[in-house]
Design a protein around this motif. Structure first.
Motif, short mmCIF file in Angstrom:
data_model
loop_
_atom_site.label_atom_id
_atom_site.label_comp_id
_atom_site.label_asym_id
_atom_site.label_seq_id
_atom_site.Cartn_x
_atom_site.Cartn_y
_atom_site.Cartn_z
N THR A 78 -3.98 3.91 -0.17
CA THR A 78 -4.89 3.81 0.98
C THR A 78 -5.25 5.17 1.56
O THR A 78 -6.21 5.27 2.33
CB THR A 78 -4.23 3.00 2.11
N ASP A 79 -4.45 6.20 1.26
CA ASP A 79 -4.70 7.51 1.88
C ASP A 79 -4.13 8.61 1.00
O ASP A 79 -3.19 8.40 0.25
CB ASP A 79 -4.07 7.56 3.28
N LYS A 133 3.75 7.44 -1.99
CA LYS A 133 4.71 7.44 -0.87
C LYS A 133 4.52 6.16 -0.07
O LYS A 133 3.40 5.85 0.33
CB LYS A 133 4.39 8.66 -0.01
N ASP A 134 5.62 5.42 0.12
CA ASP A 134 5.50 4.18 0.89
C ASP A 134 6.64 4.06 1.90
O ASP A 134 7.36 5.04 2.13
CB ASP A 134 5.43 2.95 -0.04
N MET A 135 6.82 2.87 2.46
CA MET A 135 7.84 2.67 3.50
C MET A 135 8.81 1.53 3.15
O MET A 135 9.57 1.10 4.02
CB MET A 135 7.17 2.41 4.85
N THR A 187 -3.60 10.88 8.33
CA THR A 187 -3.12 9.75 7.52
C THR A 187 -3.41 8.40 8.17
O THR A 187 -3.94 7.49 7.52
CB THR A 187 -1.60 9.89 7.28
N THR A 233 0.84 -1.19 0.00
CA THR A 233 0.00 0.00 0.00
C THR A 233 0.88 1.24 0.00
O THR A 233 2.08 1.17 0.29
CB THR A 233 -0.91 0.02 1.24
N SER A 234 0.26 2.37 -0.30
CA SER A 234 1.00 3.63 -0.30
C SER A 234 0.05 4.77 -0.04
O SER A 234 -1.17 4.63 -0.19
CB SER A 234 1.69 3.84 -1.65
N GLY A 235 0.63 5.90 0.36
CA GLY A 235 -0.11 7.14 0.31
C GLY A 235 -0.05 7.67 -1.12
O GLY A 235 0.85 7.31 -1.88
N VAL A 295 -2.21 11.87 0.90
CA VAL A 295 -1.25 12.54 1.78
C VAL A 295 -1.50 14.04 1.83
O VAL A 295 -1.37 14.67 2.89
CB VAL A 295 0.20 12.25 1.31
N SER A 326 8.62 6.62 7.80
CA SER A 326 7.52 7.15 8.62
C SER A 326 6.22 7.12 7.82
O SER A 326 6.22 7.37 6.62
CB SER A 326 7.80 8.59 9.05
N LEU A 327 5.13 6.83 8.54
CA LEU A 327 3.80 6.87 7.90
C LEU A 327 3.37 8.32 7.72
O LEU A 327 2.76 8.66 6.70
CB LEU A 327 2.78 6.11 8.76
N PHE A 386 -5.71 5.63 6.46
CA PHE A 386 -5.04 4.37 6.09
C PHE A 386 -5.81 3.18 6.66
O PHE A 386 -6.15 2.24 5.93
CB PHE A 386 -3.59 4.40 6.62
N1 ADE Z 1 1.48 3.21 3.26
C1 ADE Z 1 0.19 3.54 3.12
N2 ADE Z 1 0.02 4.88 3.23
C2 ADE Z 1 1.25 5.40 3.46
C3 ADE Z 1 1.74 6.72 3.68
N3 ADE Z 1 0.93 7.76 3.70
N4 ADE Z 1 3.07 6.86 3.90
C4 ADE Z 1 3.87 5.79 3.89
N5 ADE Z 1 3.46 4.55 3.71
C5 ADE Z 1 2.17 4.35 3.48
#
Ligand code: ADE
Length: 214
Positions: free
Chosen positions: A171-172, A146-148, A180, A63-65, A174, A127-128, A184
């Motif tokens: 999922t969100d 944006k992910d981790m 967030t 997932t990612s923002g 940013v 960081s989330l 998420f």
């Molecule tokens: N994974 C899902 N949403 C995220 C976010 N906003 N930042 C980093 N990783 C995420």
């Protein structure tokens, strides 16, 4: 193949069509029981998996923002064209570039066209949430998502010369008004289903092809 004793990493595997598929999950933190998110666990498990399995291709699915200013919406599924880090600040010449760690991913024009997936640049940090510095660095990275994990997986894949593609479901938003973490968690189940569906289509598309045909 076995991972070292005691690590939380999990491997599911099987044959699907003409493919040997290994699904590697970093698993739950041994002390806290939460998912082992972030760059440290993802790079370690990527390294161990490549050493053990010698894959032809890595698919980093997660997932990612997403940034609405770049056209991202909740539930969109992206293939990352490029990856970079936004939280590795080393203000010394050349180390600064090393810290950002920008890389192009394995190019997949036919896959993008056939499955109608979006393409965008991915920025990775541990960081989330997003600090003001992260935000500025993400703008410089020209990122849509944006992910981790992505840039960390790309680093390991690159030094071991394994092609890698990055499939990220949003999922969100940013740059929206919702907190967030809340957004998420609210969207995680539905968006994971969209990711599941997209990854299945990607694997179906890959089957019977070589990397150059993707
Ligand atoms: N994974 C899902 N949403 C995220 C976010 N906003 N930042 C980093 N990783 C995420």
């Amino acid at each position: 193949m076995e991972f070292p004793k005691g690590v939380p990493w999990v491997r599911y595997h099987g044959i699907y069509k003409d493919l040997k598929v290994n699904i590697i999950w970093p698993g739950k933190d041994l002390a806290l029981g939460v998912d082992s998110v972030g760059t440290v666990s993802s790079s370690l498990v990527t390294y161990a998996s490549i050493q053990a399995l010698q894959p032809d291709l890595i698919i980093n699915a997660g997932t990612s923002g997403g940034f609405k200013a770049k056209g991202a919406c909740i539930g969109d599924v992206y293939i990352a064209s490029d990856v970079a880090f936004h939280d590795r600040r080393i203000p010394i010449p050349i180390f600064d570039v090393y810290g950002i760690g920008a890389r192009q991913t394995c190019s997949t024009p036919n896959l993008l066209k056939a499955l109608n997936l979006k393409a965008g640049k991915l920025s990775t940090g541990d960081s989330l949430d997003m600090s003001p510095h992260d935000e500025a660095a993400i703008v410089v990275n020209d990122a849509t998502i944006k992910d981790m994990e992505g840039a960390a997986v790309a680093y390991v894949a690159d030094i071991l010369s394994v092609p890698a593609i990055f499939i990220k479901a949003v999922t969100d938003i940013v740059d929206g008004d919702k907190p967030t973490a809340e957004e998420f968690l609210q969207n995680l189940v539905a968006v994971s289903a969209a990711l599941d569906n997209a990854v299945t289509q990607v694997v179906d598309f890959i089957s019977g092809k070589c990397i150059q045909e993707l």
